[in-house]
Motif scaffolding. Structure first.
Motif, PDB file in Angstrom:
ATOM      1  N   GLN A 274       7.404 -12.015   7.933  1.00  0.00           N
ATOM      2  CA  GLN A 274       6.340 -12.334   7.780  1.00  0.00           C
ATOM      3  C   GLN A 274       5.276 -11.840   8.563  1.00  0.00           C
ATOM      4  N   ASN A 275       6.092 -11.221   9.805  1.00  0.00           N
ATOM      5  CA  ASN A 275       5.239 -10.372  10.554  1.00  0.00           C
ATOM      6  C   ASN A 275       4.359 -11.207  11.367  1.00  0.00           C
ATOM      7  N   ILE A 276       4.514 -12.439  11.890  1.00  0.00           N
ATOM      8  CA  ILE A 276       3.714 -13.381  12.652  1.00  0.00           C
ATOM      9  C   ILE A 276       4.607 -13.361  14.123  1.00  0.00           C
TER      10      ILE A 276
ATOM     11  N   TRP B  87      -1.458 -21.026  19.683  1.00  0.00           N
ATOM     12  CA  TRP B  87      -2.593 -21.683  18.791  1.00  0.00           C
ATOM     13  C   TRP B  87      -3.505 -20.626  18.114  1.00  0.00           C
ATOM     14  N   ARG B  88      -3.091 -19.286  18.296  1.00  0.00           N
ATOM     15  CA  ARG B  88      -3.864 -18.175  17.490  1.00  0.00           C
ATOM     16  C   ARG B  88      -3.437 -18.018  16.180  1.00  0.00           C
ATOM     17  N   ILE B  89      -2.358 -18.570  15.930  1.00  0.00           N
ATOM     18  CA  ILE B  89      -1.858 -18.714  14.638  1.00  0.00           C
ATOM     19  C   ILE B  89      -2.449 -19.675  13.553  1.00  0.00           C
ATOM     20  N   LEU B  90      -3.167 -20.621  14.252  1.00  0.00           N
ATOM     21  CA  LEU B  90      -3.314 -21.780  13.350  1.00  0.00           C
ATOM     22  C   LEU B  90      -4.452 -21.220  12.137  1.00  0.00           C
ATOM     23  N   SER B  91      -5.117 -20.125  12.283  1.00  0.00           N
ATOM     24  CA  SER B  91      -5.992 -19.863  11.385  1.00  0.00           C
ATOM     25  C   SER B  91      -5.260 -19.107  10.285  1.00  0.00           C
ATOM     26  N   GLN B  92      -4.182 -18.779  10.371  1.00  0.00           N
ATOM     27  CA  GLN B  92      -3.141 -17.984   9.321  1.00  0.00           C
ATOM     28  C   GLN B  92      -2.151 -18.956   8.958  1.00  0.00           C
TER      29      GLN B  92
ATOM     30  N   THR C  41       7.635 -21.097  17.655  1.00  0.00           N
ATOM     31  CA  THR C  41       6.878 -21.895  18.031  1.00  0.00           C
ATOM     32  C   THR C  41       6.809 -23.213  16.722  1.00  0.00           C
ATOM     33  N   ILE C  42       6.386 -22.683  15.634  1.00  0.00           N
ATOM     34  CA  ILE C  42       6.254 -23.433  14.204  1.00  0.00           C
ATOM     35  C   ILE C  42       7.436 -24.047  13.986  1.00  0.00           C
ATOM     36  N   ALA C  43       8.702 -23.318  13.944  1.00  0.00           N
ATOM     37  CA  ALA C  43       9.949 -23.896  13.655  1.00  0.00           C
ATOM     38  C   ALA C  43      10.392 -24.724  14.566  1.00  0.00           C
ATOM     39  N   ILE C  44      10.199 -24.472  15.905  1.00  0.00           N
ATOM     40  CA  ILE C  44      10.784 -25.707  17.021  1.00  0.00           C
ATOM     41  C   ILE C  44       9.949 -27.073  16.681  1.00  0.00           C
ATOM     42  N   SER C  45       8.610 -26.768  16.469  1.00  0.00           N
ATOM     43  CA  SER C  45       7.921 -27.981  16.435  1.00  0.00           C
ATOM     44  C   SER C  45       7.891 -28.714  15.147  1.00  0.00           C
ATOM     45  N   LEU C  46       8.345 -28.122  14.153  1.00  0.00           N
ATOM     46  CA  LEU C  46       8.697 -28.715  12.943  1.00  0.00           C
ATOM     47  C   LEU C  46      10.151 -29.441  12.973  1.00  0.00           C
TER      48      LEU C  46
END
Length: 290
Positions: A171-173, A57-62, A179-184
């Motif tokens: 991308q250094n995230i 959830w800390r990546i949401l702002s980016q 998390t993003i890839a699996i969710s998508l």
């Protein structure tokens, strides 16, 4: 550092062991549900697990600053790879399904060849994969060409997963990319699952098994894959992945009573030799560069 490279190899080996164990469990679950439902349940649980572990959830702002083209391609390849592989797993023995799927990363290894000496190891792995398939017994085994086509399609997606995975890690995230890839991937597949077999998704008696498969097949191996991809070249990763059919065949033998012929055991030996050879060669090249 040499230790860094061998740690990447260890991460990759651990990833493959975990994934093949989960594949045996998934094949048993597919007999009760269907490949798409099992894929959605697995990726859905995995997205929750990975998101909590890495506090994504800390990546949401980016999110607005990310390179979404690479992330979307990585996510699509991941979701389609898993769906096609599970379809093939329901039609073919586990070792053969993985052997055919491996043609994808093996092709990527071919494209990455820089030295003629590297060709020997890739050809050795190729020979092993060819011997893995019981060509003279296809009729007796009621070989599924549809299943084989799905396995080959999964292999193509696997190659794309490797390629875009290497772009995503730049991308250094960190693990937030996973998390993003699996969710998508879940979002891509969910409408298909709802339209295909909606009742299967809410049969909660299968959720504990799907949760365990998610841990073994996604949360653990994909996290380790991203760590490995930071240190390994496309060729090294692709050729080392040739151990996957070996582990798949052993897992199928132990958990599913799927037996191999003597010729297929010979193919396992050739594949292992190719993997060991390319690993040691890459290590020597990195040591000389230092």
């Amino acid at each position: 550092m040499p230790n860094t490279y061998f740690m990447a190899v260890f991460c990759m080996l651990l990833s493959m062991v975990s994934y093949q164990l989960s594949a045996s469990m998934a094949k048993q679950l597919i007999e009760q549900l269907d490949p798409i439902t099992v894929t959605i349940l697995r990726l859905g649980f995995a997205a929750i697990i990975v998101g909590i572990i890495f506090k994504s959830w800390r990546i949401l702002s980016q999110l607005s600053q990310l390179k979404w083209r690479d992330l979307l391609c990585y996510s699509f390849a991941l979701g389609l790879m898993n769906t096609l592989f599970y379809v093939s797993l329901g039609k073919l023995p586990q070792g053969i399904a993985v052997g055919l799927e491996f043609i994808g990363p093996l092709g990527l290894a071919f494209l990455s060849i820089k030295h003629k000496n590297d060709l020997f190891w890739v050809l050795l792995a190729c020979m092993g994969i060819a011997l893995m398939v019981p060509w003279t017994m296809l009729n007796q085994l009621e070989f599924s060409f549809f299943g084989a086509s799905c396995a080959l399609g999964a292999g193509l997606c696997w190659a794309l997963y490797i390629y875009f995975g290497q772009r995503v890690v730049q991308q250094n995230i960190g693990m937030h990319a996973l998390t993003i890839a699996i969710s998508l991937s879940v979002l891509f597949l969910l409408p298909i699952g709802i339209g295909h077999h909606p009742q299967a998704l809410i049969q909660i008696q299968f959720w504990p098994q799907a949760l365990l498969i998610a841990i073994l097949a996604t949360a653990i191996p994909y996290s380790l894959d991203l760590l490995a991809l930071k240190q390994l070249s496309s060729m090294s990763y692709g050729t080392l992945s040739s151990l996957s059919p070996v582990l798949a065949a052993l897992s199928g033998f132990i958990f599913l009573n799927e037996y191999l012929t003597l010729l297929q055991w010979l193919s396992l030996f050739l594949i292992m030799m190719a993997s060991i050879g390319i690993t040691l060669k890459e290590h020597r090249q990195q040591k000389m560069a230092e």
